[in-house]
Write a protein that holds these residues in place. Sequence first.
Motif, PDB file in Angstrom:
ATOM      1  N   TYR A 106      29.750  47.440  41.119  1.00 40.78           N
ATOM      2  CA  TYR A 106      29.211  48.775  41.336  1.00 40.78           C
ATOM      3  C   TYR A 106      29.202  49.198  42.800  1.00 40.78           C
ATOM      4  N   GLY A 107      29.522  48.266  43.704  1.00 39.60           N
ATOM      5  CA  GLY A 107      29.655  48.602  45.115  1.00 39.60           C
ATOM      6  C   GLY A 107      31.069  49.062  45.419  1.00 39.60           C
ATOM      7  N   ALA A 108      31.223  49.840  46.477  1.00 43.37           N
ATOM      8  CA  ALA A 108      32.538  50.379  46.829  1.00 43.37           C
ATOM      9  C   ALA A 108      33.408  49.314  47.500  1.00 43.37           C
ATOM     10  N   GLY A 109      34.723  49.554  47.460  1.00 40.51           N
ATOM     11  CA  GLY A 109      35.665  48.664  48.128  1.00 40.51           C
ATOM     12  C   GLY A 109      36.916  48.462  47.305  1.00 40.51           C
ATOM     13  N   GLU A 110      37.784  47.592  47.790  1.00 38.40           N
ATOM     14  CA  GLU A 110      39.033  47.269  47.104  1.00 38.40           C
ATOM     15  C   GLU A 110      38.903  45.910  46.427  1.00 38.40           C
ATOM     16  N   PHE A 111      39.228  45.882  45.145  1.00 38.09           N
ATOM     17  CA  PHE A 111      39.063  44.691  44.327  1.00 38.09           C
ATOM     18  C   PHE A 111      40.402  44.292  43.694  1.00 38.09           C
ATOM     19  N   TYR A 112      40.525  43.021  43.382  1.00 38.68           N
ATOM     20  CA  TYR A 112      41.622  42.571  42.535  1.00 38.68           C
ATOM     21  C   TYR A 112      41.263  42.845  41.081  1.00 38.68           C
ATOM     22  N   ILE A 113      42.015  43.708  40.429  1.00 38.75           N
ATOM     23  CA  ILE A 113      41.915  43.824  38.980  1.00 38.75           C
ATOM     24  C   ILE A 113      42.670  42.654  38.357  1.00 38.75           C
ATOM     25  N   VAL A 114      43.880  42.406  38.873  1.00 39.55           N
ATOM     26  CA  VAL A 114      44.648  41.214  38.501  1.00 39.55           C
ATOM     27  C   VAL A 114      45.232  40.609  39.764  1.00 39.55           C
ATOM     28  N   LYS A 115      44.962  39.337  39.955  1.00 38.38           N
ATOM     29  CA  LYS A 115      45.599  38.568  41.025  1.00 38.38           C
ATOM     30  C   LYS A 115      46.316  37.396  40.368  1.00 38.38           C
ATOM     31  N   SER A 116      47.627  37.283  40.600  1.00 35.04           N
ATOM     32  CA  SER A 116      48.384  36.175  40.010  1.00 35.04           C
ATOM     33  C   SER A 116      49.621  35.915  40.854  1.00 35.04           C
ATOM     34  N   ASP A 117      50.384  34.883  40.482  1.00 33.87           N
ATOM     35  CA  ASP A 117      51.605  34.560  41.216  1.00 33.87           C
ATOM     36  C   ASP A 117      52.694  35.606  41.002  1.00 33.87           C
ATOM     37  N   THR A 118      52.576  36.396  39.940  1.00 29.89           N
ATOM     38  CA  THR A 118      53.640  37.328  39.573  1.00 29.89           C
ATOM     39  C   THR A 118      53.206  38.790  39.628  1.00 29.89           C
TER      40      THR A 118
END
Length: 248
Positions: free
Chosen positions: A4-16
């Motif tokens: 709920y805090g602002a910022g940039e997040f990984y929705i998906v982080k993977s090798d591909t």
Amino acid sequence: AGFYGAGEFYIVKSDTVTIQGRFKGTRFTAGLAAINKVVVGGPFLQGHRIEVGCLEDDDFAVDDFQLRAFPSVYQLQDVGAVINYTSEGAVVDKATEPWDKHIVRMALPLGVRLEVFRWVNYVDVRLTMPRQPNQDGVCSNFNNATADDSTEAIYTRIGARVPQGELLFKHHMPISVTPTEEQLLKVCPAERISWAKAECTKSFGNLRRSPSASEVRLCMLDMCYGDDENPLAKAKSLGLVPELFFKK
């Protein structure tokens, strides 16, 4: 898990596959964050980058080329990707059904299917994809174990925000703690606040710099209310915000 805090997040982080989201407060959510924009990249797109924001931001681009035509179809022939921009499709949130729809539907390599529903000041996202090597992020690590899908667990594994060297967006957005968020932090139990502050300080280790005070406090907000599906309703029940009227 809730964020709920602002910022940039990984929705998906993977090798591909890499999908990042920019979470940003709106005036209709008392400053609590909703997804404002998503960006897709990683090895599976072979250098291509797709960015889709809310209508208010007027940002929908492939490799920095803005796509304006609606409806339209765009293809990345070298990777076999097809992007449809349409008004047709089943919404994520039934409450949005009466609204005019602007849906970006992506058929991407490796069986990744991503739909971004562009509303005035936020986006809804629907993602379907097979598990990728070393996958993690807001959408979990895909190991069929819900016990490690908490906000705390995700932050421990990959950090609280996307560090500069891994950012697909062109820059980090400025962030601050809104009055409602400060009030929610004040009513978070003291023991949990102390724990959240310690955990958040560790979770920013991936930034390779000292986090700002706002970054730490917004992480603490996520830790305090990550298990709460609707912190805005909680804020209203506590009299922290006036009755809000949402708009499309």
